[in-house]
Write a protein that holds these residues in place. Structure first.
Motif, short mmCIF file in Angstrom:
data_model
loop_
_atom_site.label_atom_id
_atom_site.label_comp_id
_atom_site.label_asym_id
_atom_site.label_seq_id
_atom_site.Cartn_x
_atom_site.Cartn_y
_atom_site.Cartn_z
N ASN A 155 31.15 35.54 59.41
CA ASN A 155 30.97 34.70 58.32
C ASN A 155 32.41 33.85 58.17
N PRO A 156 32.26 32.76 57.39
CA PRO A 156 33.60 32.11 57.12
C PRO A 156 34.62 32.99 56.55
N PRO A 157 35.87 32.71 56.80
CA PRO A 157 37.07 33.69 56.47
C PRO A 157 37.08 33.80 54.81
N LEU A 158 37.27 34.95 54.68
CA LEU A 158 37.34 35.25 53.11
C LEU A 158 38.53 34.43 52.46
N GLY A 159 38.25 34.07 51.24
CA GLY A 159 39.02 33.49 50.35
C GLY A 159 39.21 34.20 49.01
N VAL A 160 40.28 33.77 48.02
CA VAL A 160 40.40 34.62 46.82
C VAL A 160 39.84 33.52 45.69
N PHE A 224 31.83 34.95 39.53
CA PHE A 224 32.55 33.67 39.40
C PHE A 224 32.84 33.54 37.76
N ALA A 225 31.72 33.91 36.90
CA ALA A 225 31.69 33.81 35.48
C ALA A 225 32.74 34.89 35.14
N LEU A 226 32.99 36.05 35.42
CA LEU A 226 33.82 37.13 35.11
C LEU A 226 35.36 36.82 35.56
N VAL A 227 35.27 36.39 36.69
CA VAL A 227 36.87 35.50 37.01
C VAL A 227 37.10 34.50 36.23
N SER A 228 36.49 33.73 35.91
CA SER A 228 36.49 32.39 34.79
C SER A 228 37.22 33.35 33.58
N ALA A 229 36.57 34.08 33.18
CA ALA A 229 36.94 34.72 31.73
C ALA A 229 38.17 35.69 31.64
N GLY A 230 38.76 35.73 33.03
CA GLY A 230 40.05 36.40 32.97
C GLY A 230 39.99 37.88 33.09
N MET A 231 38.64 38.32 33.80
CA MET A 231 38.53 39.71 33.95
C MET A 231 39.23 40.33 35.38
N GLY A 232 39.35 39.62 36.25
CA GLY A 232 39.99 39.73 37.39
C GLY A 232 40.24 38.57 38.44
N ILE A 233 40.44 39.09 39.78
CA ILE A 233 40.07 38.13 40.86
C ILE A 233 38.85 38.64 41.67
N SER A 234 38.72 37.90 42.67
CA SER A 234 37.79 38.56 43.74
C SER A 234 37.95 37.81 45.11
N LEU A 235 37.26 38.33 45.95
CA LEU A 235 37.26 38.04 47.34
C LEU A 235 35.95 37.50 47.47
N THR A 236 35.56 36.45 48.28
CA THR A 236 34.27 35.93 48.82
C THR A 236 34.67 35.09 49.98
N PRO A 237 33.70 35.06 50.70
CA PRO A 237 33.61 33.78 51.97
C PRO A 237 33.84 32.58 51.49
N PHE A 238 35.11 31.99 51.83
CA PHE A 238 35.73 30.82 51.25
C PHE A 238 34.58 29.66 51.43
N ILE A 239 34.72 29.06 49.99
CA ILE A 239 33.92 27.87 50.06
C ILE A 239 34.62 26.64 49.21
N VAL A 246 37.15 28.46 37.76
CA VAL A 246 37.79 29.30 38.85
C VAL A 246 38.57 28.45 39.92
N VAL A 247 39.16 29.09 40.55
CA VAL A 247 39.90 28.24 41.91
C VAL A 247 39.71 29.22 42.95
N PHE A 248 39.43 28.32 44.17
CA PHE A 248 39.42 29.20 45.47
C PHE A 248 40.60 28.85 46.26
N ARG A 249 41.19 29.91 47.00
CA ARG A 249 42.38 29.56 47.60
C ARG A 249 42.13 30.44 48.96
N GLU A 250 42.64 29.85 50.10
CA GLU A 250 42.61 30.65 51.29
C GLU A 250 43.65 31.64 51.34
N LEU A 251 43.20 32.49 52.34
CA LEU A 251 43.96 33.95 52.18
C LEU A 251 44.94 33.53 53.51
#
Length: 289
Positions: A155-160, A224-239, A246-251
Motif C-alpha cells: 500500500n502507499p505509506p501510512l500518513g497521519v 475522518f468524521a470523528l477525527v474532524s470532531a476532535g475525538m483523536g487522530i488516526s493513521l491511514t494509507p496517505f491520500i 481534517v489534515v493529512f500529514r506524511e510520516l
C-alpha cells in the motif's frame, strides 16, 4: 424464425427459399413445424398466393423483436467473452481515493462494464467473496481461507489524519510516529481488519509506545468524521484529496506502510474479473515506479 420472416416479407416460397439459399421443400417443412409449435396457421397458402393470417401478422411483430433480442444476446455474449460487458462488484477497505486512477482507466477501457463499489472490512469481504456477493476484494492480509486466493502488494505509506486545528497540523511537514505517543487514536476494530489493526499497533510499538485507542468505528469516512470532531487522530494509507475538517500529514518514517491484498475466489473464470486484475497489476506496477 428467420425462415418465417423471409416468407412473411416475400410472401412467395420460391423467392423466400432463394433468399435463404435453401431449397423450397425444407422451407415448407420448417414453416409447417413452426405452425405446429405455435398451434395456429400463420399463412394462408394455395398454388396462386401466400398471405399472412391474422395470427401470422401478430406473430410477425413479435418475431422481429425476438430476432433483435437474440442478436443482442449474441453481441452481449461476445462482448462478455472479450471482457467488454458485464458487472464487477468490488469490495474495498479504507478509502477508495487511491483507487480512483485505476477505476477511471478501467471505465475508459471497458465503458460497458458496470462497476459496483462496496466499502467493507477485510473480514466482511472474505465472507462476501465466499457467498458470491462481491467478485473481488481489495483488503489487508492476512486471510486464512482455502477458497480465496490473495495476492499481496504494498500500500502507499501510512500518513497521519489530524483535526485541522491540531498543533501538528498547523506546524506542517512530516510527523515522527513518536510524536503521537500521547494522542488518542481512532481506528477500525481488529474484528473487521486484523491486518491493518496489527500493522498500526506494531508501528507504534516499534516507536516505543502503545497507541491509546479511544474510539473504534467500522469505516474510514466515520474515522475522518470523528477525527474532524476532535475525538483523536488516526493513521491511514496517505491520500492527497482534501477531506473537510481534517489534515493529512506524511510520516517521517517512510517505511511505515501496510501490506495490501487483492482477493478473489479460486478457479474464477470471469473474463471481466481477469481484465480488472490485469489492469490492477498494471496500476500497482506503475505506482511503484
Amino acid at each position: 424464425m428467420r425462415y418465417f420472416l423471409a416468407l412473411a416479407e416475400e410472401l412467395n416460397f420460391s423467392r423466400a427459399a432463394e433468399r435463404l439459399h435453401i431449397a423450397q421443400p425444407p422451407l415448407s417443412r420448417q414453416i409447417q413445424q413452426l405452425e405446429d409449435e405455435v398451434g395456429v396457421p400463420l399463412f394462408y397458402r394455395n398454388k396462386r398466393r401466400v398471405e399472412l393470417t391474422n395470427a401470422g401478422k401478430a406473430f410477425l411483430e413479435k418475431a422481429y423483436e425476438m430476432i433483435d433480442l437474440v442478436e443482442d444476446a449474441c453481441d452481449t455474449a461476445r462482448m462478455a467473452a472479450r471482457a467488454e460487458h458485464g458487472k464487477l462488484i468490488i469490495g474495498f477497505t479504507g478509502t477508495a481515493e487511491n483507487l480512483l486512477p485505476l477505476l477511471s482507466d478501467y471505465r475508459r477501457r471497458y465503458p460497458d462494464v458496470s462497476l459496483n463499489l462496496q466499502l467493507m472490512g477485510t473480514t466482511a469481504q472474505v465472507a462476501a467473496l465466499q457467498e458470491k456477493r462481491i467478485d473481488v476484494g481489495i483488503l489487508t492480509p492476512p486471510v486464512t481461507n482455502e477458497e480465496i486466493l490473495v495476492t499481496k502488494f504494498e500500500n502507499p505509506p501510512l500518513g497521519v489524519v489530524l483535526p485541522e486545528n491540531h498543533p501538528l497540523a498547523e506546524r506542517g511537514g512530516p510527523i515522527a510516529i513518536a510524536e503521537l505517543a500521547e494522542e488518542s487514536f481512532v481506528i477500525t476494530p481488529r474484528s473487521i481488519g486484523q491486518g491493518f489493526y496489527d500493522s498500526v499497533t506494531r508501528i507504534c510499538h516499534d516507536a516505543g509506545f502503545s497507541p491509546k485507542i479511544t474510539v473504534e468505528t467500522h469505516d474510514m469516512p466515520t474515522v475522518f468524521a470523528l477525527v474532524s470532531a476532535g475525538m483523536g487522530i488516526s493513521l491511514t494509507p496517505f491520500i492527497r484529496t482534501r477531506v473537510s475538517g481534517v489534515v493529512f500529514r506524511e510520516l517521517a518514517e517512510r517505511a511505515a506502510a501496510t501490506e495490501g491484498g487483492i482477493a478473489y475466489r479460486k478457479g474464477e473464470k470471469s473474463e471481466v474479473l481477469h481484465s480488472f486484475l490485469e489492469m490492477f497489476w498494471e496500476f500497482i506496477s506503475n505506482r511503484a515506479v
